[in-house]
Design a protein around this motif. Sequence first.
Motif, mmCIF file in Angstrom:
data_model
loop_
_atom_site.group_PDB
_atom_site.id
_atom_site.type_symbol
_atom_site.label_atom_id
_atom_site.label_comp_id
_atom_site.label_asym_id
_atom_site.label_seq_id
_atom_site.Cartn_x
_atom_site.Cartn_y
_atom_site.Cartn_z
ATOM 1 N N ILE A 480 0.740 -1.264 -0.056
ATOM 2 C CA ILE A 480 0.012 -0.057 -0.035
ATOM 3 C C ILE A 480 0.865 1.295 -0.081
ATOM 4 O O ILE A 480 0.660 2.173 -0.430
ATOM 5 N N ALA A 481 2.019 1.257 0.838
ATOM 6 C CA ALA A 481 2.573 2.346 0.836
ATOM 7 C C ALA A 481 3.552 2.505 -0.349
ATOM 8 O O ALA A 481 3.818 3.704 -0.723
ATOM 9 N N ASP A 482 4.035 1.405 -1.055
ATOM 10 C CA ASP A 482 4.741 1.629 -2.342
ATOM 11 C C ASP A 482 3.715 1.901 -3.332
ATOM 12 O O ASP A 482 4.040 3.049 -4.150
ATOM 13 N N ARG A 483 2.518 1.715 -3.338
ATOM 14 C CA ARG A 483 1.232 2.035 -4.353
ATOM 15 C C ARG A 483 1.435 3.419 -4.496
ATOM 16 O O ARG A 483 1.144 4.219 -5.256
ATOM 17 N N LEU A 488 2.057 9.351 -6.002
ATOM 18 C CA LEU A 488 2.418 10.527 -5.643
ATOM 19 C C LEU A 488 3.440 11.212 -6.478
ATOM 20 O O LEU A 488 3.554 12.451 -6.929
ATOM 21 N N LEU A 489 4.393 10.246 -6.861
ATOM 22 C CA LEU A 489 5.668 10.552 -7.682
ATOM 23 C C LEU A 489 5.055 10.941 -9.115
ATOM 24 O O LEU A 489 5.612 11.839 -9.759
ATOM 25 N N LYS A 490 4.335 10.090 -9.698
ATOM 26 C CA LYS A 490 3.451 10.420 -10.904
ATOM 27 C C LYS A 490 2.787 11.590 -10.895
ATOM 28 O O LYS A 490 2.873 12.300 -11.815
ATOM 29 N N LEU A 491 2.045 11.842 -9.822
ATOM 30 C CA LEU A 491 1.544 13.072 -9.673
ATOM 31 C C LEU A 491 2.280 14.299 -9.919
ATOM 32 O O LEU A 491 2.133 15.442 -10.367
#
Length: 685
Positions: A480-483, A488-491
């Motif tokens: 869940i944390a990785d996803r 967040l990085l893609k955003l």
Amino acid sequence: MLIFPFLYIVSESAIQHISESVFVGLCRKLGTSQQVSMRRDTSDITELLTNRVTSDLNSVMVSGSHREGFRMKGSDIDTMYWRNFERVIWNLSQTQYYSRHRYTLILCDCSDSPPGFSLLQFLIPARTRTSSVILASRDIVSSLVKRNGNIFISSSLYRETMLPSLTPGFTPHGPRGSGIYAGLEYDDAHCFASDFWPPPAASWIERCHSWPQPHVMCDIIRSGCHFVATGHKMGNYQDHEWRISFSRAEQILVYSMNHTQFLTYGLLKLILKEVINNGVGKEDKLLCSYHMKTAVFWMIQRNTVPHWCPQNLLLCFWECFKLILSWVYEGVCPNFFIPENNMFLSSIHGDKQNQLFIRLHALYEKGLISLLNSPSIWPYVLKVIYNPGLFICTDEGNLLSEFEFDFTLFNCIINRSVQGITNLHHCMKCLRGVEQLINTPLTPYHVVSLQDNTATCLQEIAFILNSMYKNTCRNKIVYIADRMSHRLLKLSAKFGLMSNMVFMAMYYYKTMRFVDALFVIKTTKVLELYKANLHITTDMYTAAFRGRSLTSKMRFFRRRSITLSNNIFYIDELLPEQLSSLQESQMYLIIPQLVLLYMLEILCYLHVDTSKVQTTLRYLQNLVHHPQEVYIKKGVDISWQILGICYQVTGNPQAALYAYQQSLSQVPLNKIKYATLTRIQNILK
């Protein structure tokens, strides 16, 4: 009429013509009104978010010419810090507005100090004497002195106590600590804040009939004041007194100026630097920018010049200059807020006063010809004198191309980011601040600044989450944390600068997605090399981006350097450097973007395709050995360090040793000396 060395009398219309030319020149050198607004707006947003993040403890305010909108070469960045649980009051009735369990209250005592200065009495209620001392910071407790049965905070002891909190390399300079960081000069000062307008400045309110406007005056009164740790040189208690600072009020006043008034202030600063103080020893530089600003304030309020417009620029300048000359002659420079405070009293008197007056009077006798002594101004004066019929367009919209303005804007945003984010709690406070600001009236510059700061915050959340949960035994939580980090990085990459893709590549490498990391690295590197070598013309840029929003334009611009917060760990290979830099109280590592991309590429190839490692290493080696400013403007020390790390992980310790030694010989921008020495010792072992 003012005589020029051309054997004729310059008419009023000719002076207005020269004024227009100088106005255009100052717009090019100091900024158009649009540029100045942009600088202020981006600074305001960053400061608002920074103070939202640090609201539990401290507040920060950038003051001085940088905050006012100037970007003059050699000018420093003045920053004031104060604790949010310490407040100065002017009488005991004001204690009702504060909880004594949350605030340390300090009583201002101006009764025995020169105008503009005060003693600060530390209040300790009899019922909670012990708990109040505990509530006070150690800096205050270490600075307390007794006088007439009361306890006061000594300004000199406070300065000594605050010395360890200065950034390493900064030196004490009066109430401030001065030094250079990332190529810029900084002046930091720790002070106390008061939420109330000072009674000694009550006369200022009565004077505000024509300027500033009532709503501006109300903002100023609500802003209160600050107390800076320096005493009056001729006061009875110099070591214990504090100077009343109106930095916030001055910032609001400068913001309220029209552009001609602002440029008149800027012209005075230029003449001070390039003419009055040129070739003068440090001890003889008696006038400073603050005196110039004070003169402009007085002239605007007195309404001596009815029309502050481009055609009257030189008239406005000349009236201000005459006012300063009269002040020097009389030896009296009245503070704008507390006129009884003569700012010349301790520095401009006797022989020094006479010498300064003679120097200024010589300029006065020359008239406006004295402007020809300024390298920044004389070309614009002579242009009109030699071409009396030359048409001067003062329309600011024609002075700057769209590309020039956007380039300035995005460089300004790139160099200003939220300070003080060290954990997830800070990130959430920053995002809540962004959410609240979105619902307020915003300029386009506010919007893109918010956008960039939000993207930076999302990146930091992604890496913090990864560090928090990567060692947990519960696979579902890790997933869940990785996803969430990935999203967040893609955003962040979607609506931030192109450089944000580098953080995506670092995250992929950190989570062992080497193929994905290489795809991002290659894409980013191609764009980086293309944009760095692309010689954009104004026409090309206008054709490509005409009518497009600042948000869409932002993706075109690149960061030359990537800034990594030393409180957030990104990849293991740079952990020693971050810890070393943090040990030296540095908040960030500043790494040239292309250097970091090559490093990540080499590290990924070590896991995917070792045959390509040496080729990429040669590219990195050539980049660091022959640095070009377009790629490496700052961070030569970390560039050599990264080259050494790459040599070491690829099995070439001798080349790594040479690179580390080169890193030690560079300007220590990132303060990574201890990490470098440790790596050298490991090789020698």
